[in-house]
Design a protein around this motif. Structure first.
Motif, PDB file in Angstrom:
ATOM      1  N   VAL A 185      40.907  63.937  22.310  1.00 31.02           N
ATOM      2  CA  VAL A 185      41.900  62.885  22.130  1.00 31.02           C
ATOM      3  C   VAL A 185      43.240  63.563  21.887  1.00 31.02           C
ATOM      4  O   VAL A 185      43.384  64.375  20.970  1.00 31.02           O
ATOM      5  CB  VAL A 185      41.528  61.939  20.970  1.00 31.02           C
ATOM      6  CG1 VAL A 185      42.633  60.918  20.739  1.00 31.02           C
ATOM      7  CG2 VAL A 185      40.209  61.241  21.269  1.00 31.02           C
ATOM      8  N   LEU A 186      44.194  63.249  22.753  1.00 31.80           N
ATOM      9  CA  LEU A 186      45.521  63.850  22.686  1.00 31.80           C
ATOM     10  C   LEU A 186      46.543  62.797  22.289  1.00 31.80           C
ATOM     11  O   LEU A 186      46.333  61.598  22.483  1.00 31.80           O
ATOM     12  CB  LEU A 186      45.903  64.444  24.049  1.00 31.80           C
ATOM     13  CG  LEU A 186      44.987  65.556  24.558  1.00 31.80           C
ATOM     14  CD1 LEU A 186      45.296  65.868  26.010  1.00 31.80           C
ATOM     15  CD2 LEU A 186      45.144  66.796  23.689  1.00 31.80           C
ATOM     16  N   GLN A 187      47.653  63.278  21.755  1.00 29.67           N
ATOM     17  CA  GLN A 187      48.758  62.396  21.438  1.00 29.67           C
ATOM     18  C   GLN A 187      49.805  62.555  22.533  1.00 29.67           C
ATOM     19  O   GLN A 187      50.172  63.682  22.888  1.00 29.67           O
ATOM     20  CB  GLN A 187      49.340  62.743  20.069  1.00 29.67           C
ATOM     21  CG  GLN A 187      50.285  61.704  19.522  1.00 29.67           C
ATOM     22  CD  GLN A 187      50.533  61.911  18.032  1.00 29.67           C
ATOM     23  OE1 GLN A 187      50.413  63.021  17.511  1.00 29.67           O
ATOM     24  NE2 GLN A 187      50.876  60.848  17.337  1.00 29.67           N
ATOM     25  N   LEU A 188      50.233  61.443  23.111  1.00 36.19           N
ATOM     26  CA  LEU A 188      51.255  61.442  24.162  1.00 36.19           C
ATOM     27  C   LEU A 188      52.528  60.873  23.550  1.00 36.19           C
ATOM     28  O   LEU A 188      52.812  59.677  23.647  1.00 36.19           O
ATOM     29  CB  LEU A 188      50.792  60.605  25.359  1.00 36.19           C
ATOM     30  CG  LEU A 188      49.409  60.946  25.922  1.00 36.19           C
ATOM     31  CD1 LEU A 188      49.053  60.017  27.077  1.00 36.19           C
ATOM     32  CD2 LEU A 188      49.348  62.405  26.355  1.00 36.19           C
ATOM     33  N   SER A 189      53.280  61.738  22.872  1.00 37.53           N
ATOM     34  CA  SER A 189      54.456  61.294  22.137  1.00 37.53           C
ATOM     35  C   SER A 189      55.626  61.029  23.075  1.00 37.53           C
ATOM     36  O   SER A 189      55.884  61.796  23.989  1.00 37.53           O
ATOM     37  CB  SER A 189      54.877  62.358  21.117  1.00 37.53           C
ATOM     38  OG  SER A 189      53.854  62.562  20.181  1.00 37.53           O
ATOM     39  N   SER A 190      56.324  59.928  22.804  1.00 36.46           N
ATOM     40  CA  SER A 190      57.486  59.575  23.611  1.00 36.46           C
ATOM     41  C   SER A 190      58.430  58.706  22.800  1.00 36.46           C
ATOM     42  O   SER A 190      57.992  57.847  22.039  1.00 36.46           O
ATOM     43  CB  SER A 190      57.064  58.817  24.865  1.00 36.46           C
ATOM     44  OG  SER A 190      58.180  58.466  25.640  1.00 36.46           O
TER      45      SER A 190
END
Length: 131
Positions: free
Chosen positions: A79-84
């Motif tokens: 599980v990755l974090q896709l920060s934006s």
């Protein structure tokens, strides 16, 4: 309102090097290439921007190997974090960790590295382009 993408099929494109897309190499490491792979992004939790990313041609998940400092394909999901901040440019990293996927140069078949987010430039940013 969240700046998170929706679950679906995407090509993942480098912001700094717009001719480079994430692509699987022959040894299960992801590289920057001029031909994109298609990924399925499954949003796990929209609020903190958590998702799994799966290469549809190999059925391997995009994972960040902070020991070898490379982005690799594995059979088990990370599980990755896709920060934006804007919903257009995303940083790919483990949740709340400053170890990001970034492309060092514009060479075809260039490795995608894992390390602290570069302080300047757009090397740490990726676009998720609907496939």
């Amino acid at each position: 309102m969240s700046n998170m993408i929706k679950s679906g099929f995407y090509h993942i494109n480098s912001v700094q090097y717009p001719n480079r897309y994430i692509c699987m190499s022959g040894n299960h490491e992801f590289v920057g290439h001029d031909v994109p792979d298609k990924f399925y992004v499954h949003v796990v939790d929209e609020v903190p921007h958590l998702a799994t990313v799966k290469d549809t041609s190999t059925n391997l998940y995009l994972t960040l190997d902070d020991k070898d400092h490379k982005v690799v394909g594995k059979t088990s999901a990370e599980v990755l974090q896709l920060s934006s901040e804007d919903g257009k440019k995303f940083i790919i990293h483990p949740e709340n960790v400053n170890q990001v996927a970034y492309l060092k140069d514009d060479g075809n078949w260039s490795w995608i590295y894992v390390g602290p987010a570069p302080a300047s430039g757009d090397a740490k940013y990726w676009r998720f382009v609907p496939a």
